[in-house]
Design a protein around this motif. Structure first.
Motif: not given
Length: 201
Positions: A108-122
């Motif tokens: 999204l911007s410097e150092g910021l992102a959005m994740t919608s996959s389950k692996d981030i919760l894992e």
């Protein structure tokens, strides 16, 4: 008399990706009343955003339980889950820093992102999550030209937060109840005064 500008031209000029929307006091829609929204993407096809200040009565531990996901990090389970918007409310979205890549990650911007996959919760369940995480169910969506029309109709104030520290503070650090007033202060606008004006419009 000012020249009338077609909405299609405004749409071409206006790109609010990475900016903040603040609902005007007159906003009556219960989904969006007093909301602060991060615009994650905005192009000719429309816009997508995340409400930043509407927590659900749900924490990450509840999500782990629903996903039948064992968790080795009790402190991760205490994170609040937020209402990101009324679209795809069964789906999770995580704003995070640093902008680590997971299966489905959008920078999204410097150092910021959005994740919608389950692996981030894992990763969170293994206590290997990104440093800052804002977890939400659902998102906010606008069709082509819709957001531009709503801004023209004074439904939203727009706040460009160029400073990544300010943006990260708004998303990850501020209490939810303080986010509207803080965002208004960045614009130099008094929310109480705005409410009075809106009430007499």
């Amino acid at each position: 008399m000012s020249e009338h500008i077609p909405l299609s031209e405004i749409s071409e000029r206006l790109n609010l990706t990475g900016q903040i929307l603040i609902a005007m006091p007159a906003m009556q829609d219960p989904y969006f009343s007093k909301s602060v929204i991060l615009i994650c993407s905005h192009d000719d096809d429309g816009a997508m955003g995340m409400i930043l200040n509407h927590p659900l009565q749900l924490n990450v531990g509840d999500l782990f339980e629903q996903l039948d996901m064992p968790c080795d990090a009790p402190h991760q389970q205490e994170r609040l889950v937020h209402f990101g918007g009324p679209v795809q409310v069964e789906r999770g979205f995580v704003l995070h820093t640093p902008a680590t890549e997971f299966n489905t990650t959008l920078g999204l911007s410097e150092g910021l992102a959005m994740t919608s996959s389950k692996d981030i919760l894992e990763a969170a369940a293994r206590d290997q999550a990104p440093q800052d995480m804002f977890i939400a169910l659902g998102y906010t969506g606008w069709s082509s030209g819709q957001l531009e029309s709503e801004i023209q109709a004074n439904a939203w104030l727009t706040l460009p937060l160029e400073d990544s520290e300010h943006l990260h503070k708004l998303i990850f650090s501020l209490p939810n109840d303080d986010k509207v007033l803080w965002a208004m202060q960045q614009l130099g606008v008094d929310y109480a005064t705005l409410s009075e004006v809106a009430g007499h419009a």
